[in-house]
Scaffold this active site. Structure first.
Site, PDB file in Angstrom:
ATOM      1  N   ARG A 116      -8.887  -1.771  -3.133  1.00 55.55           N
ATOM      2  CA  ARG A 116      -7.840  -2.009  -2.747  1.00 55.55           C
ATOM      3  C   ARG A 116      -7.653  -3.695  -2.652  1.00 55.55           C
ATOM      4  O   ARG A 116      -8.486  -3.921  -2.104  1.00 55.55           O
ATOM      5  CB  ARG A 116      -7.129  -1.726  -1.103  1.00 55.55           C
ATOM      6  CG  ARG A 116      -6.462  -2.497  -0.977  1.00 55.55           C
ATOM      7  CD  ARG A 116      -5.394  -1.330   0.461  1.00 55.55           C
ATOM      8  NE  ARG A 116      -4.771  -0.648   0.025  1.00 55.55           N
ATOM      9  CZ  ARG A 116      -3.573  -0.291   1.133  1.00 55.55           C
ATOM     10  NH1 ARG A 116      -3.345   0.151   2.022  1.00 55.55           N
ATOM     11  NH2 ARG A 116      -2.906   0.995   0.510  1.00 55.55           N
ATOM     12  N   HIS A 143       0.918   0.126  -7.690  1.00 51.97           N
ATOM     13  CA  HIS A 143       0.921   1.193  -5.914  1.00 51.97           C
ATOM     14  C   HIS A 143       0.854   2.526  -7.053  1.00 51.97           C
ATOM     15  O   HIS A 143       1.714   3.089  -5.993  1.00 51.97           O
ATOM     16  CB  HIS A 143       1.406   0.772  -4.665  1.00 51.97           C
ATOM     17  CG  HIS A 143      -0.272   1.756  -3.753  1.00 51.97           C
ATOM     18  ND1 HIS A 143      -0.825   2.711  -4.007  1.00 51.97           N
ATOM     19  CD2 HIS A 143       0.822   1.624  -2.210  1.00 51.97           C
ATOM     20  CE1 HIS A 143      -1.147   2.538  -2.802  1.00 51.97           C
ATOM     21  NE2 HIS A 143      -0.278   2.563  -1.902  1.00 51.97           N
ATOM     22  N   GLN A 146       0.043   6.180  -4.953  1.00 49.30           N
ATOM     23  CA  GLN A 146       1.358   5.922  -3.859  1.00 49.30           C
ATOM     24  C   GLN A 146       2.850   6.747  -4.232  1.00 49.30           C
ATOM     25  O   GLN A 146       2.984   7.309  -4.448  1.00 49.30           O
ATOM     26  CB  GLN A 146       2.020   5.093  -3.263  1.00 49.30           C
ATOM     27  CG  GLN A 146       2.937   5.400  -2.342  1.00 49.30           C
ATOM     28  CD  GLN A 146       3.182   5.540  -1.126  1.00 49.30           C
ATOM     29  OE1 GLN A 146       2.101   5.531  -0.428  1.00 49.30           O
ATOM     30  NE2 GLN A 146       3.601   6.952  -1.134  1.00 49.30           N
ATOM     31  N   ASP A 233      10.457   0.520   1.404  1.00 46.11           N
ATOM     32  CA  ASP A 233       9.035  -0.226   1.698  1.00 46.11           C
ATOM     33  C   ASP A 233       9.072  -1.671   2.032  1.00 46.11           C
ATOM     34  O   ASP A 233      10.213  -2.510   2.412  1.00 46.11           O
ATOM     35  CB  ASP A 233       8.471  -0.365   0.430  1.00 46.11           C
ATOM     36  CG  ASP A 233       6.709  -1.120   0.732  1.00 46.11           C
ATOM     37  OD1 ASP A 233       6.528  -0.857   1.576  1.00 46.11           O
ATOM     38  OD2 ASP A 233       6.261  -1.895  -0.437  1.00 46.11           O
ATOM     39  N   CYS A 273       6.941   4.943   2.055  1.00 48.47           N
ATOM     40  CA  CYS A 273       5.703   5.036   1.262  1.00 48.47           C
ATOM     41  C   CYS A 273       4.685   4.320   2.992  1.00 48.47           C
ATOM     42  O   CYS A 273       3.189   4.924   3.469  1.00 48.47           O
ATOM     43  CB  CYS A 273       4.786   3.649   0.787  1.00 48.47           C
ATOM     44  SG  CYS A 273       5.354   1.992   0.851  1.00 48.47           S
ATOM     45  N   ARG A 301      -0.087  12.452  -0.272  1.00 49.96           N
ATOM     46  CA  ARG A 301      -1.203  11.258  -0.357  1.00 49.96           C
ATOM     47  C   ARG A 301      -2.896  12.324  -0.894  1.00 49.96           C
ATOM     48  O   ARG A 301      -3.384  11.822  -1.649  1.00 49.96           O
ATOM     49  CB  ARG A 301      -0.931  10.008   0.331  1.00 49.96           C
ATOM     50  CG  ARG A 301      -0.637   9.719   0.604  1.00 49.96           C
ATOM     51  CD  ARG A 301      -0.124   8.451  -0.542  1.00 49.96           C
ATOM     52  NE  ARG A 301      -1.158   7.814  -0.745  1.00 49.96           N
ATOM     53  CZ  ARG A 301      -1.641   6.739  -0.450  1.00 49.96           C
ATOM     54  NH1 ARG A 301      -0.543   5.781   0.104  1.00 49.96           N
ATOM     55  NH2 ARG A 301      -2.717   5.679  -0.717  1.00 49.96           N
TER      56      ARG A 301
HETATM   57  N1   CP Z   1       0.633   3.930   1.831  1.00 54.91           N
HETATM   58  C1   CP Z   1      -0.021   3.187   2.097  1.00 54.91           C
HETATM   59  O1   CP Z   1      -0.574   3.319   0.958  1.00 54.91           O
HETATM   60  O2   CP Z   1      -0.825   3.543   3.088  1.00 54.91           O
HETATM   61  P1   CP Z   1      -2.130   2.262   3.574  1.00 54.91           P
HETATM   62  O3   CP Z   1      -1.269   0.942   3.442  1.00 54.91           O
HETATM   63  O4   CP Z   1      -2.067   2.323   5.312  1.00 54.91           O
HETATM   64  O5   CP Z   1      -2.851   2.659   2.733  1.00 54.91           O
HETATM   65  N1  NVA Z   2       4.235  -3.311  -0.368  1.00 49.53           N
HETATM   66  C1  NVA Z   2       3.043  -3.067   0.770  1.00 49.53           C
HETATM   67  C2  NVA Z   2       3.177  -1.561   0.014  1.00 49.53           C
HETATM   68  C3  NVA Z   2       2.190  -1.297   1.666  1.00 49.53           C
HETATM   69  C4  NVA Z   2       1.723   0.201   0.909  1.00 49.53           C
HETATM   70  C5  NVA Z   2       1.661  -4.421   0.733  1.00 49.53           C
HETATM   71  O1  NVA Z   2       1.762  -4.089  -0.635  1.00 49.53           O
HETATM   72  O2  NVA Z   2       1.558  -4.351   1.727  1.00 49.53           O
END
Ligand code: CP
Ligand code: NVA
Length: 320
Positions: A116, A143, A146, A233, A273, A301
């Protein structure tokens, strides 16, 4: 009675040894195989098998997470494998150590890497220097894990995604970009509704349109009406906190409310999400609305990622 798989009746892993940096790293047929495995896992058919026994997955986090961290960790455990979480405070990706050296160390010990990260480029660098599969657990651009859970949810609730109107409202961010990829793979009709100046990535859009996918970009809120799926989102993604005030002003009016949910299709569903920033892109009453499936989506998920892990790593043998 739920049929239970045995080591001899497991499906063939379809993504063996591959990286998963984008939804487009799998074909439409491979996506079908992954989602079918995810549903079978959700039905409890994999309880008696441990196809990733002896395998380890590194979870590398430059940003916070609840869902991604927990579901990859629990997912590896349930498949018989093991996960190790590495935060950036510990490993200093690109600061304490070059990304390429992190990759060349990890590949000696673990059988897969989930990252991540801030930059999609960091994932490409990890993948270039690691011989084991690298999985995108969210970047500034995409993502994709997701969206696997999202489409598992859509198909579970509404049947085939083909031809369904999936309306994403809010920031043209990583989620919006991955939604366009899923339109390319599934034949869903994807509409992205953003304020002026917050449209999704132009290169992703161009690829999607050139592929013949049914993609609409608009600033007009009335595009929400009749949606089969309404998706939102956060307006302020991780790393964008400095722009919070200007963004809150720009996005005013693009909030998903129970009143907006009343205008989507009668059997339409609301997805997010998560995490939700209540008072910004949505309100608690939308999460609690009868059309909301956000916690079912969060549950998926786990199933969708277990299926992904199986198809990427299920043909590997422990190296020790
Ligand atoms: N939706 C999602 O990726 O959640 P987190 O940021 O908590 O992993
Ligand atoms: N768009 C958001 C998604 C979080 C799961 C981010 O990147 O923070």
């Amino acid at each position: 009675m739920t049929p239970t798989l045995t080591p001899h009746t497991l499906p063939q892993p379809v993504l063996a040894g591959r990286d998963f940096l984008s939804n487009l790293d799998m074909s439409a047929a491979e996506l079908r195989a992954v989602l079918s495995t995810a549903s079978s896992m959700k039905r409890g058919e994999w309880k008696q098998v441990k196809p990733l026994a002896g395998l380890s997955l590194a979870l590398v986090f430059e940003k916070s997470s609840l869902r991604t961290r927990t579901t990859f960790d629990v997912g590896m455990y349930q498949l018989g494998g093991h996960a190790i979480t590495l935060t950036n405070a510990e490993i200093g990706l690109g600061t304490r150590e070059r990304v390429s050296d992190v990759a060349r160390n990890l590949e000696r010990w673990v059988d897969g890497i989930m990252g991540r990260v801030y930059l999609q480029q960091t994932l490409h660098e990890l993948a270039q220097h690691a011989s084991v599969p690298v999985i995108n657990g969210l970047s500034d651009m995409l993502h994709p894990v997701q969206l696997l859970a999202d489409y598992q949810t859509i198909e579970q609730e509404l049947g085939s995604a083909q031809g369904k109107r999936v309306v994403y409202i809010g920031d043209g961010n990583n989620l919006a970009n991955s939604h366009m990829h899923m339109g390319m793979l599934t034949g869903s009709r994807v509409t992205i509704v953003t304020p002026v100046g917050y449209e999704p990535n132009g290169a992703v859009l161009l690829d999607a349109v050139r592929s013949g996918a049914d993609i609409t970009l608009t600033n007009d809120l009335s595009a929400v009406e009749g949606a089969d799926v309404l998706y939102t989102d956060v307006w302020i993604s991780m790393g964008m906190e400095a722009e919070a005030d200007i963004r809150r002003r720009a996005f005013a009016g693009y909030q998903v409310t129970p009143q907006m949910l009343d205008t989507i299709a009668p059997d339409g569903i609301f997805l997010h999400c998560l995490p939700a920033h209540y008072g910004e892109e949505t309100v608690p009453e939308a999460t609690e609305h009868p059309k909301s499936r956000v916690f079912e989506q969060a549950e998926n998920r786990l199933h969708a990622q277990k299926a992904l892990l199986y198809h990427l790593m299920g043909a590997m043998q422990p190296r020790w």
